[in-house]
Design an enzyme around this catalytic site. Structure first.
Site, PDB file in Angstrom:
ATOM      1  N   THR A  16       0.624  -1.499   0.303  1.00 26.40           N
ATOM      2  CA  THR A  16      -0.232   0.139   0.021  1.00 26.40           C
ATOM      3  C   THR A  16       0.568   1.307   0.332  1.00 26.40           C
ATOM      4  OG1 THR A  16      -1.537  -1.349   0.919  1.00 26.40           O
ATOM      5  CG2 THR A  16      -1.771   1.282   1.083  1.00 26.40           C
ATOM      6  N   GLN A  20      -3.987  -6.514  -6.322  1.00 26.87           N
ATOM      7  CA  GLN A  20      -4.336  -6.929  -5.985  1.00 26.87           C
ATOM      8  C   GLN A  20      -5.601  -6.571  -5.105  1.00 26.87           C
ATOM      9  OE1 GLN A  20      -2.932  -6.372  -1.916  1.00 26.87           O
ATOM     10  NE2 GLN A  20      -2.334  -8.775  -2.034  1.00 26.87           N
ATOM     11  N   HIS A  65      -6.282 -10.565  -1.681  1.00 32.38           N
ATOM     12  CA  HIS A  65      -6.291 -10.463   0.032  1.00 32.38           C
ATOM     13  C   HIS A  65      -6.876 -11.013   0.671  1.00 32.38           C
ATOM     14  CE1 HIS A  65      -3.214  -8.755   2.694  1.00 32.38           C
ATOM     15  NE2 HIS A  65      -3.372  -7.835   1.830  1.00 32.38           N
ATOM     16  N   TYR A  98      -7.498  -8.458   6.918  1.00 36.00           N
ATOM     17  CA  TYR A  98      -8.570  -7.890   6.272  1.00 36.00           C
ATOM     18  C   TYR A  98      -9.243  -9.315   5.979  1.00 36.00           C
ATOM     19  CZ  TYR A  98      -5.158  -4.216   5.900  1.00 36.00           C
ATOM     20  OH  TYR A  98      -4.120  -3.575   5.203  1.00 36.00           O
TER      21      TYR A  98
END
Length: 387
Positions: A31, A111, A192, A197
């Site tokens: 990120t 992703q 992902h 997450y």
């Protein structure tokens, strides 16, 4: 181009689905939050192009928010600068990214990302949308984690569990974004499913305590991820490859585990493979660390053995410190541990090798290593700019 002989396994071509990569080196998803108004611009396009031109065979982009209203928000980066994969401007931006990578001789996967429990309520492009959690649980407080202490009070209180309608909407959001990725010219799809997450929070017993078909033993906790993979496979067709990232550690607790034994992990990975995943990206802090007591095998090695699919190792490649240690020290020195990685790959332990901070520090890392030239050290200050 001259090549260090011992590193030959890293630079052999490999085919996944209908895509052949010129070597076994990939850029790990990281990120960066550098996409203004959620649109990847020319600076972002040049960032990825440079890594492809530097010899990286596969670019896996930073996490891209899927087409679901609660996919991104504050809590993991700056939500207004996290790229999305829906919207006319966003897709035009990604087409420019893809074209640049292809022109430089690389392949590229987006992703697909849903923050899940890490999104703070009231933030992101759709602030009125409720954040999504399998059981309303963020995770345990007090685990070994680097999340800021001022962030945890904003997320630690339980919320309501996801409804089945919300689960179906999230699955549909992944599929819609995969369709958009194919239209934008991407070569494959990365998912992902790690780091705590949304998908990973279904796998982890600490955050999935549902009593319906999505909760219980590993086979049931795998169901949401399986549905995501199936929906993406149906959306993109049989040939476009799918790379699935999984891992044991969580941002809530680095000592977490989704599987206590290889047998339990095998239940998850085989279910994902049967759903349509072609390869597994084994997220670890150090690529060669043994995954289970009593065995020297790394997580990537177990993934390949248990699933029968290709696997990719990641974690600390080319550097002296793992990711979170480098946050504390401010950087990481160069380390030639890629010779160990090449040896492991040569004997079939895993099939590909992903680089993160090493490629932030040095876009030409693959070409330099291939020629036996020195690479650049990593500094945390490098996170502040795209170069």
């Amino acid at each position: 181009m001259n090549m260090v002989p011992e590193l030959h396994p890293l630079f052999e071509p490999i085919t996944l689905g209908n895509v052949t990569f010129k070597n076994r080196l990939a850029m790990a998803p990281m990120t960066r939050s550098f996409s203004p108004e959620n649109v990847p611009d020319a600076v972002v396009a040049d960032y990825y192009r440079r890594r492809a031109a530097g010899g990286t065979g596969l670019i896996v982009t930073e996490g891209v928010g899927i087409d679901q209203s609660a996919a991104i928000g504050d809590g993991s980066g700056t939500s207004s600068r996290i790229p999305l994969l829906h919207g006319e401007a966003q897709l035009a931006g990604w087409r420019a990214v893809v074209d640049g990578v292809h022109a430089a001789g690389g392949k590229i996967f987006p992703q697909l990302w849903h923050q899940g429990v890490f999104r703070i309520e009231g933030t992101g492009p759709y602030p009125d949308a409720p954040s999504l959690r399998p059981s309303g649980l963020w995770g345990p407080d007090g685990g070994f984690s680097t999340v800021s202490r001022d962030y945890i009070p904003r997320v630690i209180q339980p919320t309501r569990p996801m409804t089945e309608e919300e689960i179906a909407d999230a699955v549909h959001g992944f599929a819609k974004s995969a369709t958009n990725a194919k239209a934008a010219g991407f070569d494959g799809i990365a998912i992902h499913g790690a780091s705590g997450y949304l998908i990973d929070s279904f796998f982890w017993p600490q955050t999935n305590q549902r009593v319906d078909r999505y909760g219980g033993d590993m086979a049931k906790r795998a169901l949401f991820g399986v549905e995501v993979v199936k929906a993406i496979r149906e959306a993109i067709g049989p040939d476009m490859p799918i790379l699935f990232r999984f891992g044991q550690w969580k941002q809530q607790d680095f000592n977490a585990k989704i599987a206590e034994t290889p047998d339990e992990l095998g239940i998850l990975l085989r279910a994902l493979a049967e759903a349509g995943a072609d390869a597994f990206d084994a997220s670890t802090l150090y690529f060669s660390a043994p995954a289970f007591e009593g065995s020297p095998l790394s997580l990537a090695a177990w993934a390949k053995s248990l699933s029968g699919k290709l696997s990719m190792a990641v974690g600390g490649v080319g550097l002296s410190e793992n990711l979170f240690a480098s946050f504390e020290t401010g950087g990481a020195a160069v380390e030639n541990n890629f010779f160990d990685a090449a040896e492991r790959m040569g004997r079939g332990e895993f099939d590909m090798l992903a680089l993160g901070r090493a490629l932030i520090a040095d876009p030409d890392w693959p070409n330099k290593v291939r020629r036996g030239e020195p690479t650049l050290a990593y500094s945390r200050d490098m996170l502040g700019a795209l170069a």
